[in-house]
Design a protein around this motif. Structure first.
Motif, PDB file in Angstrom:
ATOM      1  N   LEU A 113      -6.108   5.357   2.072  1.00 21.31           N
ATOM      2  CA  LEU A 113      -5.550   5.166   3.900  1.00 21.31           C
ATOM      3  C   LEU A 113      -5.137   6.162   5.168  1.00 21.31           C
ATOM      4  O   LEU A 113      -4.519   6.742   4.451  1.00 21.31           O
ATOM      5  N   GLU A 114      -5.325   4.963   5.798  1.00 23.32           N
ATOM      6  CA  GLU A 114      -5.230   6.774   7.543  1.00 23.32           C
ATOM      7  C   GLU A 114      -5.086   5.307   7.901  1.00 23.32           C
ATOM      8  O   GLU A 114      -4.672   4.509   8.628  1.00 23.32           O
ATOM      9  N   ARG A 115      -3.194   5.878   9.384  1.00 33.35           N
ATOM     10  CA  ARG A 115      -2.369   5.746   9.529  1.00 33.35           C
ATOM     11  C   ARG A 115      -2.406   6.901  10.153  1.00 33.35           C
ATOM     12  O   ARG A 115      -2.884   8.022   9.924  1.00 33.35           O
ATOM     13  N   ASP A 116      -1.547   7.024  11.441  1.00 36.30           N
ATOM     14  CA  ASP A 116      -1.398   7.723  12.692  1.00 36.30           C
ATOM     15  C   ASP A 116      -0.278   8.690  11.792  1.00 36.30           C
ATOM     16  O   ASP A 116       0.762   8.832  11.520  1.00 36.30           O
ATOM     17  N   GLY A 117      -0.735  10.431  11.317  1.00 34.95           N
ATOM     18  CA  GLY A 117      -0.072  10.997  10.365  1.00 34.95           C
ATOM     19  C   GLY A 117       0.385  10.902   9.257  1.00 34.95           C
ATOM     20  O   GLY A 117       0.845  11.670   8.455  1.00 34.95           O
ATOM     21  N   PHE A 118      -0.105   9.990   8.783  1.00 32.43           N
ATOM     22  CA  PHE A 118      -0.356   9.223   7.484  1.00 32.43           C
ATOM     23  C   PHE A 118      -1.879   9.657   6.244  1.00 32.43           C
ATOM     24  O   PHE A 118      -2.628   8.380   6.805  1.00 32.43           O
ATOM     25  N   HIS A 119      -1.440   9.887   5.510  1.00 34.70           N
ATOM     26  CA  HIS A 119      -2.995  10.074   4.709  1.00 34.70           C
ATOM     27  C   HIS A 119      -2.347   9.777   2.937  1.00 34.70           C
ATOM     28  O   HIS A 119      -2.004  10.805   2.752  1.00 34.70           O
ATOM     29  N   ALA A 120      -3.067   9.191   2.167  1.00 37.05           N
ATOM     30  CA  ALA A 120      -2.281   8.340   1.087  1.00 37.05           C
ATOM     31  C   ALA A 120      -4.129   7.780   0.597  1.00 37.05           C
ATOM     32  O   ALA A 120      -4.813   7.187   0.696  1.00 37.05           O
TER      33      ALA A 120
ATOM     34  N   VAL B 269      -2.395  -1.577  -3.555  1.00 38.00           N
ATOM     35  CA  VAL B 269      -1.010  -0.875  -3.840  1.00 38.00           C
ATOM     36  C   VAL B 269      -1.793   1.066  -4.034  1.00 38.00           C
ATOM     37  O   VAL B 269      -2.163   1.127  -4.286  1.00 38.00           O
ATOM     38  N   PRO B 270      -0.225   1.283  -3.062  1.00 42.24           N
ATOM     39  CA  PRO B 270      -0.271   3.566  -3.090  1.00 42.24           C
ATOM     40  C   PRO B 270      -0.114   3.611  -4.275  1.00 42.24           C
ATOM     41  O   PRO B 270       0.724   3.042  -4.711  1.00 42.24           O
ATOM     42  N   GLY B 271      -0.952   4.364  -4.555  1.00 37.68           N
ATOM     43  CA  GLY B 271       0.157   5.838  -4.673  1.00 37.68           C
ATOM     44  C   GLY B 271      -0.564   6.077  -6.757  1.00 37.68           C
ATOM     45  O   GLY B 271      -0.061   6.827  -7.776  1.00 37.68           O
ATOM     46  N   LEU B 272      -1.274   4.713  -7.181  1.00 35.42           N
ATOM     47  CA  LEU B 272      -1.555   4.481  -8.077  1.00 35.42           C
ATOM     48  C   LEU B 272      -2.361   5.556  -9.002  1.00 35.42           C
ATOM     49  O   LEU B 272      -3.501   5.916  -7.578  1.00 35.42           O
ATOM     50  N   THR B 273      -2.787   6.497 -10.068  1.00 36.61           N
ATOM     51  CA  THR B 273      -3.927   6.782 -10.605  1.00 36.61           C
ATOM     52  C   THR B 273      -4.409   6.411 -11.095  1.00 36.61           C
ATOM     53  O   THR B 273      -4.309   5.563 -11.970  1.00 36.61           O
ATOM     54  N   GLU B 274      -5.548   7.637 -11.564  1.00 40.70           N
ATOM     55  CA  GLU B 274      -6.782   7.190 -12.572  1.00 40.70           C
ATOM     56  C   GLU B 274      -5.908   7.245 -13.950  1.00 40.70           C
ATOM     57  O   GLU B 274      -4.954   7.531 -13.980  1.00 40.70           O
TER      58      GLU B 274
END
Length: 728
Positions: free
Chosen positions: A124-131, A174-179
């Motif tokens: 996910l890419e937004r202004d100053g944000f990367h996740a 859903v952000p933040g989920l890991t493998e």
């Protein structure tokens, strides 16, 4: 408000319409839903500065408020207070565009399905944000609600309702989920009734019983080391190169422990199985289905997770390591692929959204009487894409070299295993399943278009025409077809007492009437050593010595006969018991000379088969084969010659199918010169009688068997000889 009740009941079809940000100039209305939340503060995702708080809209967990300065190009996070404390959450419902991207062009190419649907890792890419985030997309066109559930939300369908799209897919980021995170889908049917939790039809990794959960997996992590193999495979002509296949059920090839307690892992198999296959001289390993399946007793032929290698033996990376190791040792990998049917386990595809999404609705087409399982609706575009995508998926992501397609005949015929009145004719009144035929053609075209070095192999037990001929020539498009006729006839013959074989002679010669109608593989597969059929050596008549001799004689006849070769594990050591999927191959038999001899013969046959061009270069054309004598039924002797591509080598194959030795047996040959005996299955190193057989002989100008020259050989009892002539 109506949507509040929908959220509380996990029955919201369009959460993006009510949750997340609603932009209006400089003021943005934000609505957030989390059952059990007590307070919610909005913070800038880039700077972590507070942007304001959301007020509770009800007591169920709905919060909202106007947030100034929030734009569509920025991202926000939420500090959520619950009884368990404070946590920082990145709101899924601010990423509507990213979620909808899952269905962009998904139906344009089959591969788009596994590249866009399922659980895809995205950035996910937004202004100053990367996740990092996971984008979920699942096809459930007739569901009234779908939520993604998992360890991350306590398996509670209220937390992450998915958005329904016009294409019938439900999507959410859903952000933040890991493998390795476990997940499933909570699906409600058209009437709002909740179905059993469903595993992801596009899940790349699956957990075993009892959860059968899907796991998030990243295909990009594994680093392949098989570039040399792929480069070599791209240059090979599959029809002119040797192919001796070792068919393996991974769960029972070897079972460590006393008693046998566990499976070998993919990585252990990469060490032990690959070393064994290399020593034995096989060119390929064929695996009984590795797509995830719930029931051990189905051997994999009742698959539920078509896109996940079974986790019984390890992770998808571990399976990649196994294939990679095979390739680094010059061994190809073929997997059994099952598009003919699937089981109705609750977590699987059957009635996926409460309706017949994947299977034919009418049981006369959608239910398989042989296997008590569902049949895919081969006429639905979405199902067709699902199956073709799956075929391509194994070739792209796991580098497999071939797909052996199971039960093709059951797909081709509408009346397969059905009585009158139990099937529906096609539009022309016939029994051919035109939709399945069309699907198989499309699958083969796509496989060879994208992976020309690969191969598809049909297990097809009827005389359906042109199974292994190109689609543009009116065929089904397979590269090869199992020769079930040869298998049935030859096994029926070899099981007869030698005294009666004279009356069944044509069973061994009839295969040459049609040998070049298709590109054949000669299979002695798992199907021939199970369900009361006994072991291969157990089919042989006579006492212990004669059984072993018959086995060796038959094996060499098979290696001499036109067609690629396939043998199931255990055949090569003369396993005396029928195959048991819950037990290991009986390797203890190798303590005995008889079984050592049979194993040595198979090893020598494989190495000879690869070393002698005449045995493999012209497998699928009449120019590669001539009968020397096909009519000697009185002595039950078969003799023929195989030719190399450039005509410089001939291999004469002579099989004496009786226990009577035949000295000074005259055999017609085509060329003058010296002839070399390179294989005698009666040799004492194979636990044979070791009867004297000259290693060399000179052709005499004595016409015999309609040939201009002949040689004298001694034919040992129940034995096959390979005699080589090289023009050089």
């Amino acid at each position: 408000m109506q949507f509040e009740g929908q959220l509380a009941q996990a029955h919201c079809q369009h959460p993006f319409a009510v949750l997340g940000p609603q932009f209006n100039g400089t003021n943005t209305f934000v609505q957030y839903w989390q059952p059990g939340a007590q307070a919610v503060e909005v913070v800038d995702a880039a700077s972590a500065e507070s942007l304001g708080s959301l007020a509770p809209a009800n007591s169920d967990g709905l919060f909202n408020g106007v947030i100034e300065g929030l734009s569509s190009s920025s991202a926000y996070q939420l500090k959520v207070t619950t009884d368990e404390g404070e946590s920082l959450v990145t709101d899924s419902y601010q990423f509507q565009a990213e979620a909808y991207h899952a269905v962009h062009f998904i139906d344009h190419e089959p591969q788009n399905l596994y590249r866009q649907a399922g659980a895809q890792r995205i950035t996910l890419e937004r202004d100053g944000f990367h996740a990092e985030a996971i984008r979920f997309a699942v096809f459930a066109p007739n569901a009234s609600a779908v939520s993604v559930i998992g360890d991350f939300n306590s398996w509670d369908g209220r937390y992450h309702p998915m958005q329904k799209t016009d294409m019938g897919y439900w999507v959410l980021v859903v952000p933040g989920l890991t493998e390795g995170t476990r997940y499933k889908y909570q699906v409600k049917d058209a009437n709002g009734h909740q179905l059993p939790h469903k595993a992801d039809p596009l899940g790349f990794y699956a957990e075993q019983y009892p959860s059968h959960a899907s796991l998030i997996y990243d295909h990009e992590r594994y680093e392949w080391q098989d570039a040399k193999w792929l480069e070599k495979a791209a240059k090979q002509n599959k029809y002119q190169t040797p192919m001796s296949v070792y068919e393996v059920h991974l769960g029972s090839w070897k079972r460590p422990g006393n008693p046998e307690q566990r499976y070998l892992s993919y990585r252990e198999l990469a060490e032990e199985l690959v070393a064994y296959v290399t020593e034995m001289g096989y060119t390929h390993i064929e695996l009984l289905p590795v797509s995830e399946f719930p029931f051990d007793g189905s051997w994999g032929y009742q698959p539920v997770g078509l896109f996940a290698p079974t986790s019984r033996f390890g992770s998808p990376d571990d399976f990649k390591f196994f294939v990679d190791t095979c390739h680094q040792n010059d061994i190809g990998v073929i997997i059994d692929w099952v598009p003919a049917h699937f089981p109705e386990d609750g977590h699987g595809l059957a009635r996926f959204d409460g309706s017949h999404v994947y299977e034919y609705a009418d049981p006369r087409r959608g239910w398989h009487p042989d296997w008590n399982s569902c049949i895919y609706d081969f006429g639905k575009d979405t199902v067709r894409q699902f199956l073709v995508a799956n075929a391509l998926y194994w070739l792209e992501h796991f580098h497999v070299d071939g797909l052996r397609v199971d039960a093709v005949a059951s797909m081709l015929y509408l009346d397969y295993s059905r009585e009158d009145g139990e099937w529906i004719p096609n539009v022309h009144g016939g029994n051919e399943n035109l939709e399945a035929i069309s699907l198989l053609k499309w699958m083969n075209e796509e496989v060879y278009r994208h992976f020309p070095h690969a191969m598809t192999i049909a297990e097809e037990s009827t005389s359906f025409p042109k199974v292994s001929r190109p689609v543009f020539d009116g065929g089904l498009g397979f590269g090869f077809k199992w020769n079930m006729g040869w298998m049935h006839d030859s096994l029926h013959y070899i099981s007869k007492d030698p005294a009666y074989r004279t009356y069944h002679h044509s069973e061994m010669t009839f295969s040459m009437v049609y040998a070049f109608d298709e590109n054949f593989v000669l299979p002695i597969s798992h199907d021939e050593v199970v369900h009361g059929k006994g072991s291969l050596i157990g089919k042989m008549p006579g006492d212990e010595w004669q059984q072993a001799a018959n086995h060796r004689c038959y094996a060499a006849f098979m290696y001499g006969h036109p067609g690629k070769k396939l043998n199931f594990m255990g055949n090569e050591i003369g396993q005396s018991s029928e195959w048991n999927h819950d037990a290991s191959v009986d390797w203890r038999l190798l303590d005995f000379e008889k079984h050592q001899g049979i194993q040595r013969l198979y090893r020598d046959l494989n190495h000879l088969y690869k070393a002698l061009p005449a045995l493999h270069q012209i497998d699928h054309e009449p120019a590669g084969f001539d009968w020397i004598d096909l009519h000697n039924h009185e002595q039950s002797v078969f003799s023929f010659v195989r030719h190399s591509l450039n005509g410089t080598q001939q291999v004469y194959v002579i099989s004496n199918m009786t226990p009577t030795p035949r000295e000074n047996f005259r055999l017609g040959v085509q060329q003058p010169g010296e002839y070399q005996l390179v294989l005698n299955t009666d040799d004492s190193v194979y636990w044979g009688s070791g009867a004297a057989t000259p290693q060399q002989c000179e052709a005499e100008p004595v016409p015999w068997n309609h040939q201009p020259y002949s040689i004298n050989v001694n034919l040992p009892p129940l034995a096959t000889l390979f005699i080589v002539f090289n023009k050089e």
